[in-house]
Design a protein around this motif. Structure first.
Motif, mmCIF file in Angstrom:
data_model
loop_
_atom_site.group_PDB
_atom_site.id
_atom_site.type_symbol
_atom_site.label_atom_id
_atom_site.label_comp_id
_atom_site.label_asym_id
_atom_site.label_seq_id
_atom_site.Cartn_x
_atom_site.Cartn_y
_atom_site.Cartn_z
ATOM 1 N N SER A 170 76.015 -38.326 58.035
ATOM 2 C CA SER A 170 75.447 -39.394 59.248
ATOM 3 C C SER A 170 74.100 -39.284 59.225
ATOM 4 O O SER A 170 73.340 -40.602 59.599
ATOM 5 N N GLY A 206 79.454 -38.115 63.835
ATOM 6 C CA GLY A 206 79.689 -39.563 63.902
ATOM 7 C C GLY A 206 81.055 -39.872 63.313
ATOM 8 O O GLY A 206 81.979 -40.453 63.588
ATOM 9 N N THR A 261 82.269 -42.121 66.083
ATOM 10 C CA THR A 261 82.602 -43.340 66.161
ATOM 11 C C THR A 261 84.046 -43.648 66.537
ATOM 12 O O THR A 261 84.380 -44.575 67.042
ATOM 13 N N ASP A 278 83.799 -44.052 70.253
ATOM 14 C CA ASP A 278 83.192 -45.307 70.655
ATOM 15 C C ASP A 278 84.575 -46.288 70.726
ATOM 16 O O ASP A 278 84.455 -47.157 71.711
ATOM 17 N N ARG A 279 85.200 -46.183 69.664
ATOM 18 C CA ARG A 279 86.375 -47.084 69.530
ATOM 19 C C ARG A 279 87.073 -47.180 70.514
ATOM 20 O O ARG A 279 87.515 -48.366 71.164
ATOM 21 N N TRP A 317 82.954 -50.040 63.257
ATOM 22 C CA TRP A 317 81.664 -50.257 62.996
ATOM 23 C C TRP A 317 81.427 -51.089 61.827
ATOM 24 O O TRP A 317 80.493 -52.036 61.734
ATOM 25 N N HIS A 325 78.454 -55.331 67.185
ATOM 26 C CA HIS A 325 77.732 -53.785 67.144
ATOM 27 C C HIS A 325 77.151 -53.629 68.677
ATOM 28 O O HIS A 325 76.846 -52.788 68.895
ATOM 29 N N GLU A 377 79.187 -46.693 73.282
ATOM 30 C CA GLU A 377 78.831 -45.376 73.163
ATOM 31 C C GLU A 377 77.830 -44.944 74.501
ATOM 32 O O GLU A 377 78.198 -43.619 74.880
#
Length: 432
Positions: free
Chosen positions: A14, A195, A230, A233-234, A273, A314, A321
């Motif tokens: 990442s 991530g 990630t 965040d989702r 993402w 995004h 996030e």
């Protein structure tokens, strides 16, 4: 060669970083500012497919490349390049738009060259020697492909001008700073959570080990899974933001039939993402326009359309996030959604975030226990739990891992730079 013509590179999945000698630094090494003064740079390259001189393959690196992609510029974003090492893809070409293609080997070489040039500009010296970090296994249970992956990375390093190339295991490098502080032999569980993946390694450290150059026997086990930042965040976006766009709501009851839930696929895509930009294509927007009949509340449908037509996908993930981080620090977060609709905002509560992340956190903790079991150790034999990687800033996660190993001392390294710093210590030991 001059005495300080060496460096250390953490070529991460990442993010990447590079350490160079610095006699004024306590460790003798310092991290090079790579982008906007930051010591790390996302491992990403964006090949532009618009503008002049396309034949020269214009490209943007790191945050600049990601910004160009999220802003909708024509081109191809390359991320997680490290994952192709050891595969047949290395020599294959991939389309980058405007009738052009590049090999994955050239993508990796170009990125390493960017790191090297940044370090040389910072030091004013030509760098000829490098230590590169490597995972314990590039390829699981395939020694031949694992060796092929290291050879490919070494070839890329030599192609950009490094004459001597060394390697060190990333989890050991992460633990080197901690090792310098211990007076006896210890077992450390290194939790590297970034991530895209959560990786665990059980390593042996101590005074009797720290001067050895070959440390492969000190990596007792490693294990991991593809759940990390990630994914968090989702989950947060699905739990807090997307219900305001219709996720989880129901449509009208028609003809005496029970109301049906609004189709959820569009929301799962919106919270992923690397898929978000595909939702801006005319056919996907037409698909969402046709979904209006599925909504009992037309306001929710209009909000969803606004996000797609204004290319806000995004941006929403970024807000999720930030809310995730804010909740970890203070209990709740207010998420401003005025770009979607004037005055619109939602609040993410700590309990809501914990509920959204509970299953993922449990799976990560289980993976940590599996790594310790693979090392042939009981949980109470772990002396220290060393946290590194961007997602270890999430207290909910680190608290859960600490609770899983109550006898272990929790140690927080530099979240994005522990590996690079440790590789730098090893490079000094090897070449200074």
């Amino acid at each position: 060669m001059t005495e300080e013509d060496f460096c250390a590179i953490d070529f991460g999945t990442s993010n990447s970083a590079i350490a160079v000698p610095d006699d004024a630094a306590p460790s003798g090494m310092t991290l090079v500012p790579l982008e906007n003064g930051q010591p790390t740079m996302p491992t990403s390259v964006f090949y532009l497919a618009e503008g002049p001189e396309l034949q020269n393959l214009p490209r943007l690196f790191g945050r600049a490349g990601i910004a160009a992609y999220t802003e909708g510029h024509e081109g191809r974003l390359m991320r997680s390049m490290k994952s192709v090492l050891g595969s047949s893809l290395m020599d294959q070409h991939t389309d980058i738009g405007a009738g052009r293609s590049v090999s994955f080997a050239d993508v990796i070489t170009g990125y390493l060259l960017r790191l090297k040039r940044s370090a040389e500009a910072h030091t004013g010296r030509t760098l000829k020697r490098v230590v590169l970090g490597r995972p314990v296994h590039f390829v699981d249970e395939d020694d031949a492909r694992d060796a092929q992956a290291q050879a490919a990375l070494e070839a890329a390093a030599r192609a950009v001008g490094f004459e001597s190339v060394g390697f060190q295991y990333e989890p050991l490098a992460a633990a080197f700073h901690y090792e310098a502080t211990v007076a006896d032999e210890q077992h450390v569980l290194v939790a590297d959570i970034g991530g895209g993946t959560s990786d665990f390694s059980v390593v042996r450290v101590g005074p009797a080990h720290r001067e050895r150059l070959d440390r492969r026997d000190d990596v007792l086990a490693n294990h991991g899974l593809h759940i990390a930042g990630t994914d968090f965040d989702r989950r947060v976006e699905l739990a807090s933001i997307l219900p305001e766009l219709g996720y989880g709501t129901f449509g009208p009851a028609i003809g005496g039939q029970p109301a049906r839930e609004v189709p959820s696929r569009i929301y799962f895509d919106l919270a992923t993402w690397h898929i978000v930009n595909t939702l801006y294509r005319p056919q996907r927007i037409a698909e969402v326009r046709a979904m209006k009949v599925n909504f009992a509340n037309p306001v929710l449908h209009q909000r969803l359309l606004t996000v797609l037509t204004d290319h806000l996908g995004h941006d929403l993930l970024g807000r999720a996030e930030r809310a995730k981080i804010e909740v970890a620090d203070g209990g709740q977060a207010s998420i401003d959604l005025r770009l979607v609709e004037r005055g619109l905002q939602v609040t993410l509560e700590d309990a809501q975030a914990q509920a959204a992340l509970r299953d993922d956190v449990a799976r990560i903790v289980a993976a940590a226990h599996e790594a310790v079991q693979m090392a042939g150790l009981a949980p109470e034999r772990i002396d220290a739990l060393y946290f590194t990687g961007g997602s270890t800033g999430l207290r909910l996660l680190t608290d859960a891992l600490s609770a899983g190993f109550p006898a272990a001392r929790p140690v927080h390294g530099e979240r994005l730079a522990s590996v690079a710093t440790g590789l730098g210590l090893y490079a000094r030991r090897l070449w200074a």
